[in-house]
Design an enzyme around this catalytic site. Structure first.
Site, mmCIF file in Angstrom:
data_model
loop_
_atom_site.group_PDB
_atom_site.id
_atom_site.type_symbol
_atom_site.label_atom_id
_atom_site.label_comp_id
_atom_site.label_asym_id
_atom_site.label_seq_id
_atom_site.Cartn_x
_atom_site.Cartn_y
_atom_site.Cartn_z
ATOM 1 N N ASP A 11 21.962 129.614 42.538
ATOM 2 C CA ASP A 11 21.627 130.328 43.777
ATOM 3 C C ASP A 11 20.880 129.387 44.733
ATOM 4 O O ASP A 11 19.711 129.594 45.017
ATOM 5 C CB ASP A 11 20.796 131.593 43.469
ATOM 6 N N ASP A 16 17.913 124.387 42.902
ATOM 7 C CA ASP A 16 19.334 124.466 42.518
ATOM 8 C C ASP A 16 20.097 123.311 43.158
ATOM 9 O O ASP A 16 21.016 122.747 42.554
ATOM 10 C CB ASP A 16 19.964 125.776 43.012
ATOM 11 N N ASN A 40 17.774 133.544 45.242
ATOM 12 C CA ASN A 40 16.733 133.018 46.138
ATOM 13 C C ASN A 40 16.923 133.542 47.551
ATOM 14 O O ASN A 40 15.959 133.850 48.261
ATOM 15 C CB ASN A 40 16.779 131.488 46.156
ATOM 16 N N THR A 125 21.209 128.814 36.689
ATOM 17 C CA THR A 125 19.908 128.523 37.307
ATOM 18 C C THR A 125 19.521 129.568 38.353
ATOM 19 O O THR A 125 18.685 129.307 39.212
ATOM 20 C CB THR A 125 19.897 127.111 37.944
ATOM 21 N N PHE A 166 11.006 134.513 38.083
ATOM 22 C CA PHE A 166 11.876 135.080 39.123
ATOM 23 C C PHE A 166 13.303 135.382 38.658
ATOM 24 O O PHE A 166 13.825 136.474 38.921
ATOM 25 C CB PHE A 166 11.931 134.141 40.347
ATOM 26 N N ASN A 167 13.981 134.444 37.995
ATOM 27 C CA ASN A 167 15.401 134.666 37.663
ATOM 28 C C ASN A 167 15.594 135.858 36.723
ATOM 29 O O ASN A 167 16.609 136.560 36.804
ATOM 30 C CB ASN A 167 16.018 133.408 37.026
ATOM 31 N N HIS A 238 12.272 123.268 38.993
ATOM 32 C CA HIS A 238 12.686 124.004 37.788
ATOM 33 C C HIS A 238 14.129 123.730 37.322
ATOM 34 O O HIS A 238 14.381 123.340 36.188
ATOM 35 C CB HIS A 238 12.569 125.509 38.032
ATOM 36 N N ASP A 239 15.099 123.997 38.231
ATOM 37 C CA ASP A 239 16.509 124.027 37.807
ATOM 38 C C ASP A 239 17.028 122.654 37.380
ATOM 39 O O ASP A 239 17.958 122.544 36.577
ATOM 40 C CB ASP A 239 17.380 124.578 38.939
HETATM 41 C C1 BDR Z 1 13.507 129.896 39.553
HETATM 42 O O1 BDR Z 1 13.504 130.847 40.611
HETATM 43 C C2 BDR Z 1 14.086 130.288 41.760
HETATM 44 O O2 BDR Z 1 13.282 130.536 42.880
HETATM 45 C C3 BDR Z 1 14.293 128.819 41.497
HETATM 46 O O3 BDR Z 1 15.485 128.363 42.118
HETATM 47 C C4 BDR Z 1 14.385 128.749 39.998
HETATM 48 O O4 BDR Z 1 15.708 128.962 39.563
HETATM 49 C C5 BDR Z 1 12.084 129.533 39.232
HETATM 50 O O5 BDR Z 1 11.381 130.660 38.833
HETATM 51 CA CA CA Z 2 17.597 128.842 41.074
#
Ligand code: BDR
Ligand code: CA
Length: 312
Positions: A11, A16, A40, A125, A166-167, A238-239
């Site tokens: 996303d 990403d 996102n 991701t 979040f994901n 993160h991703d």
């Molecule tokens: C995840 O949430 C999204 O905002 C980022 O792209 C990542 O995949 C981090 O919590």
């Molecule tokens: Ca992401």
């Protein structure tokens, strides 16, 4: 050794986009397909961003297919406060000429995995909506994927809420399906990814990548924390960690665990409940990262593109 084939469900999203860049540049990876999901920012924006990145980076023959625009059972959340209204922070890429693939992301995921069982590594991701829909339609994808790696969850605390990352928070019902599918989920969660920050020192090294660095990598890595390079802890990527895991699992210390997803809790919805003591693990959870080795790997891969990038 032949490169490992990967399908990236994403996303984009600042991190990403960095993950896509590594998927494209690591010579031990072959990016075979990209699928997009609302997360996102809205699906229309994550898909546009993936298409623009494809043309900017030049992986034109890799199909990009749009997927779910909303979670399975609840209204869409977004993280535009982190990634900017359009999803790529301050970055403005040229409009894409090539269209998305003429099929749904769920079909592209199923078709790609069915076509060569045991050879394509699936990475997610973003929210897990597309993956859950694919599993509902074709449960055998859990057998066909060579491995399955997500960025999502945590075993200490969250970022969308104190309990939830979040994901997972964005579509907990999808995450519940994904963790119960009978495959091993490699859960690259916040506890791991927050070890790999784009600190000012790393950003200095990104600038050395030339135009690829200054035009793309640095803006993506500094948008919300340290545009002036002054924030000592830097921005999370993160991703990127999930893609790095495929070729360099040796950089991660991982522990088996049973992971359940909370879908009802008033304060805990979207939490991943991680039991490292369970005799029946459904997940492998990276817990420690060789941070220096990680950045050597990532910056080394990006350098190879930098030397052949049209604007370099
Ligand atoms: C995840 O949430 C999204 O905002 C980022 O792209 C990542 O995949 C981090 O919590
Ligand atoms: Ca992401």
């Amino acid at each position: 050794m032949a490169p490992k084939k990967i399908l990236l469900d994403c996303d984009p999203g600042l991190d990403d986009a960095l993950a896509l860049l590594l998927a494209h540049t690591d010579e031990n990876l072959e990016l075979v397909a990209v699928t997009t999901v609302g997360g996102n920012v809205a699906l229309s924006s994550t898909t546009r961003n993936a298409l623009q990145l494809r043309e900017y980076l030049g992986f034109d023959s890799v199909p990009v297919a749009a997927g779910a625009d909303a979670p399975l059972a609840r209204p869409a959340e977004n993280a535009a406060h982190v990634h900017g209204e359009e999803g790529l922070g301050s970055l403005t890429l040229p409009a894409a000429v090539l269209p998305p693939a003429d099929l749904h992301a769920v079909d592209l995921i199923i078709d790609t995995l069915r076509a060569s069982p045991g050879t394509v590594h699936l990475i997610a991701t973003g929210p897990l909506t597309n993956i859950a829909l694919a599993l509902r339609r074709e449960p055998a994808i859990a057998k066909w994927a060579a491995s399955f790696v997500i960025m999502g969850g945590s075993f200490t605390r969250g970022n969308a809420t104190p309990a939830a990352e979040f994901n997972i928070y964005a579509d907990p019902e999808a995450a519940e399906i994904v963790f119960a599918a009978g495959w091993q989920v490699v859960m690259v969660g916040l506890d791991l990814t927050l070890q790999a920050m784009a600190t000012p020192e790393i950003v200095r090294r990104m600038h050395l990548l030339g135009p690829l660095g200054t035009e793309l990598v640095v803006p993506l890595s500094t948008f919300w924390t340290n545009p002036d390079g002054s924030e000592p802890h830097g921005q999370a990527v993160h991703d990127l960690c999930a893609v790095a895991y495929i070729t360099r699992p040796d950089l991660f210390r991982s522990r088996p665990a049973a992971v359940e997803v909370e879908t009802h809790g008033r304060f805990t919805v979207g939490m991943t409940v991680v039991d490292f003591e369970s005799p029946e693990p459904n997940a492998l959870v990276p817990v420690d990262l060789d941070v220096d080795g990680f950045w050597e790997h990532v910056l080394g891969a990006w350098e190879t593109l930098s030397s052949r990038h049209p604007r370099a």
